[in-house]
Enzyme design. Structure first.
Site, PDB file in Angstrom:
ATOM      1  N   GLY A 129      31.321  33.665  27.590  1.00 30.02           N
ATOM      2  CA  GLY A 129      31.811  35.035  27.718  1.00 30.02           C
ATOM      3  C   GLY A 129      32.291  35.539  26.374  1.00 30.02           C
ATOM      4  O   GLY A 129      32.711  34.751  25.507  1.00 30.02           O
ATOM      5  N   SER A 130      32.207  36.854  26.184  1.00 30.42           N
ATOM      6  CA  SER A 130      32.550  37.422  24.872  1.00 30.42           C
ATOM      7  C   SER A 130      32.982  38.869  25.018  1.00 30.42           C
ATOM      8  O   SER A 130      32.677  39.700  24.177  1.00 30.42           O
ATOM      9  CB  SER A 130      31.332  37.343  23.959  1.00 30.42           C
ATOM     10  OG  SER A 130      30.247  37.992  24.606  1.00 30.42           O
ATOM     11  N   GLY A 131      33.684  39.157  26.126  1.00 27.36           N
ATOM     12  CA  GLY A 131      34.222  40.516  26.305  1.00 27.36           C
ATOM     13  C   GLY A 131      35.517  40.656  25.531  1.00 27.36           C
ATOM     14  O   GLY A 131      35.742  39.990  24.508  1.00 27.36           O
TER      15      GLY A 131
ATOM     16  N   GLY B 222      37.480  37.384  26.062  1.00 23.42           N
ATOM     17  CA  GLY B 222      36.660  36.299  25.513  1.00 23.42           C
ATOM     18  C   GLY B 222      36.681  36.324  23.990  1.00 23.42           C
ATOM     19  O   GLY B 222      36.777  35.280  23.331  1.00 23.42           O
TER      20      GLY B 222
ATOM     21  N   LYS C 274      47.658  39.920  40.814  1.00 22.24           N
ATOM     22  CA  LYS C 274      48.434  40.915  40.047  1.00 22.24           C
ATOM     23  C   LYS C 274      47.585  42.134  39.708  1.00 22.24           C
ATOM     24  O   LYS C 274      48.118  43.233  39.521  1.00 22.24           O
ATOM     25  CB  LYS C 274      49.066  40.269  38.818  1.00 22.24           C
ATOM     26  CG  LYS C 274      48.097  39.756  37.753  1.00 22.24           C
ATOM     27  CD  LYS C 274      47.687  40.807  36.739  1.00 22.24           C
ATOM     28  CE  LYS C 274      46.603  40.335  35.808  1.00 22.24           C
ATOM     29  NZ  LYS C 274      46.047  41.414  34.969  1.00 22.24           N
TER      30      LYS C 274
ATOM     31  N   ASN D  95      43.623  48.156  34.523  1.00 23.76           N
ATOM     32  CA  ASN D  95      43.632  48.529  35.944  1.00 23.76           C
ATOM     33  C   ASN D  95      44.636  49.654  36.197  1.00 23.76           C
ATOM     34  O   ASN D  95      44.357  50.603  36.930  1.00 23.76           O
ATOM     35  CB  ASN D  95      43.994  47.305  36.799  1.00 23.76           C
ATOM     36  CG  ASN D  95      42.839  46.334  36.893  1.00 23.76           C
ATOM     37  OD1 ASN D  95      41.835  46.600  37.546  1.00 23.76           O
ATOM     38  ND2 ASN D  95      42.950  45.199  36.211  1.00 23.76           N
TER      39      ASN D  95
ATOM     40  N   LYS E 149      35.199  45.615  32.126  1.00 18.11           N
ATOM     41  CA  LYS E 149      35.133  45.662  33.595  1.00 18.11           C
ATOM     42  C   LYS E 149      36.532  45.583  34.212  1.00 18.11           C
ATOM     43  O   LYS E 149      37.359  44.779  33.789  1.00 18.11           O
ATOM     44  CB  LYS E 149      34.309  44.477  34.127  1.00 18.11           C
ATOM     45  CG  LYS E 149      32.891  44.419  33.578  1.00 18.11           C
ATOM     46  CD  LYS E 149      32.006  45.446  34.231  1.00 18.11           C
ATOM     47  CE  LYS E 149      30.595  45.390  33.667  1.00 18.11           C
ATOM     48  NZ  LYS E 149      29.856  46.634  33.804  1.00 18.11           N
TER      49      LYS E 149
END
Ligand code: NAD
Ligand code: G3P
Length: 349
Positions: free
Chosen positions: A10-12, A15, A204, A270, A296
């Site tokens: 992963g590399s978001g 990440g 959470k 969020n 996301k």
């Protein structure tokens, strides 16, 4: 003992922030191979491959702009190539993608590989709740620890002080991950209550959506504190319902519990998107695309996963805040009913 190769899956936003820490820490330790592989979901940025940009400019210009990654972090677009030879896997993708990625990795991992999940979310299994770490354990047959905490990626990348919690089933592996991830400004506590740590990280995000609704209506800090407290009560009750006697109350006092709940209800994505949902009347999907540039949201989807699990147990009415978030995000319930939900919460009956 040969140095262990690390692969970040992963590399978001998170990440990439954690790649900064890992790239630095492996150089200072004999335990790990000094070159770290990072699997990158390939995409084109202004006509160039993201992997090529990362490997030449050492920056993930889309998901963590303005932060240099250590040059020993190598971006690799093919997942099977990235995990080849790795003995330590760090899973950090949005939770909706993990099952498919595990299917691709299966049969390409060596003996004795261990993993840690930084993924905040849950899934549904045939018998109800399924943890993301359980998906990884079942599909890849690894020991899996988790890392959850009050860790907004951009602040971690800026090296501002924070704490985090590793939940381990195997204590020695938990300590290996602490060596890989701890820095002077990223302080880690290892606890053995791994499933509760993981559930805190997932749940959470639902409370953060409720906090964002509250902010959208300009309800102020007292109301948000109530959202946080009632949200925490539902988190504890949900953990006890699904994990039973094994849940340790002290875990909620770790960074993964109260601290992550606070940071996410003030500074998280969020919260921000939920506030905009109230103010603009656009859908969550539209706002995610407009506001997050490919990042996301985990909260709305987790509320749907949790709602389905609660429905199967006929327990929806015991978790009115979790249920209201789902119904507002996906079923057209009016956002202002978050207030009705707080006013009628069973905690006050
Ligand atoms: N960002 C934070 O501040 C933060 C902090 C702690 C934990 N987390 C958790 O870490 C996890 C990963 O979050 P993140 O912030 O690194 O990601 P992100 O929100 O930046 O998500 C985007 C990532 O998903 C990838 N992606 C897009 N489509 C994909 C597909 N079809 N298959 C696989 N990958 C795809 C993108 O390439 C990108 O790397 C989440 O569970 C999140 O809750 C995030
Ligand atoms: O930006 P969010 O809402 O996904 O939250 C980020 C982290 O989980 C905070 O610890």
């Amino acid at each position: 003992m040969p140095a262990k190769k690390v692969c970040i899956v992963g590399s978001g936003n998170w990440g990439s922030a954690i790649a900064k820490i890992i790239g630095h820490n492996v150089r200072a330790s004999n335990r790990f191979d000094p070159v770290v592989n990072m699997w990158v979901y390939e995409e084109m940025i202004d006509g160039r491959k993201l992997t090529e940009i990362i490997n030449t400019e050492h920056e993930n210009v889309k998901y963590l702009p303005n932060h240099k990654l250590p040059a020993n972090v190598v971006a690799i677009p093919e997942l099977v190539d990235a995990v080849k030879g790795a003995k330590v896997l760090v899973f950090v993708v949005p939770h909706q993608f993990i099952a498919k990625l595990c299917d691709q990795m299966k049969n390409h991992l060596g003996e004795g590989t261990i993993g840690i999940s930084l993924i905040k979310g849950i899934s549904e299994g045939p018998d109800g709740l399924k943890l993301v770490s359980d998906i990884i354990r079942e599909k890849l047959e690894l020991d899996v620890s988790v890392l959850m905490g009050a860790n907004i990626a951009n602040e971690v990348a800026e090296e501002k002080f924070c704490e985090s919690t590793i939940g381990a089933r195997n204590e020695a592996n938990g300590q290996i991950f602490k060596e890989l991830l701890q820095t002077p400004n990223f302080r880690i506590t290892v606890v053995m209550d791994s499933d509760t740590v993981e559930l805190c990280g997932a749940l959470k995000n639902i409370v953060a959506v409720a906090a964002g609704f509250s902010d959208g209506f300009g309800l102020g800090d007292n109301t948000k504190a109530a959202v946080i407290r009632l949200g925490m009560m539902e988190m504890v009750a949900f953990a006890r319902l699904f994990l039973g006697e094994s849940v340790c109350s002290e875990t909620f006092l770790e960074s993964c519990g109260v601290a992550d709940l606070i940071t996410t209800c003030y500074g998280g994505r969020n919260r921000r998107v939920a506030e905009a949902f109230v103010k603009t009347s656009k859908s969550i999907t539209e706002l995610e695309a407009e506001m997050l540039n490919g990042q996301k949201l985990q909260g709305p989807q987790t509320s749907a996963d949790v709602y389905n699990v609660l429905q199967k147990k006929d327990m929806v009415n015991k978790f009115p805040l979790f249920a209201a978030v789902y119904q507002i995000c996906f079923e057209g319930r009016l956002a202002k009913e978050i207030i009705t939900c707080l006013q009628n919460h069973p905690e006050h009956m």
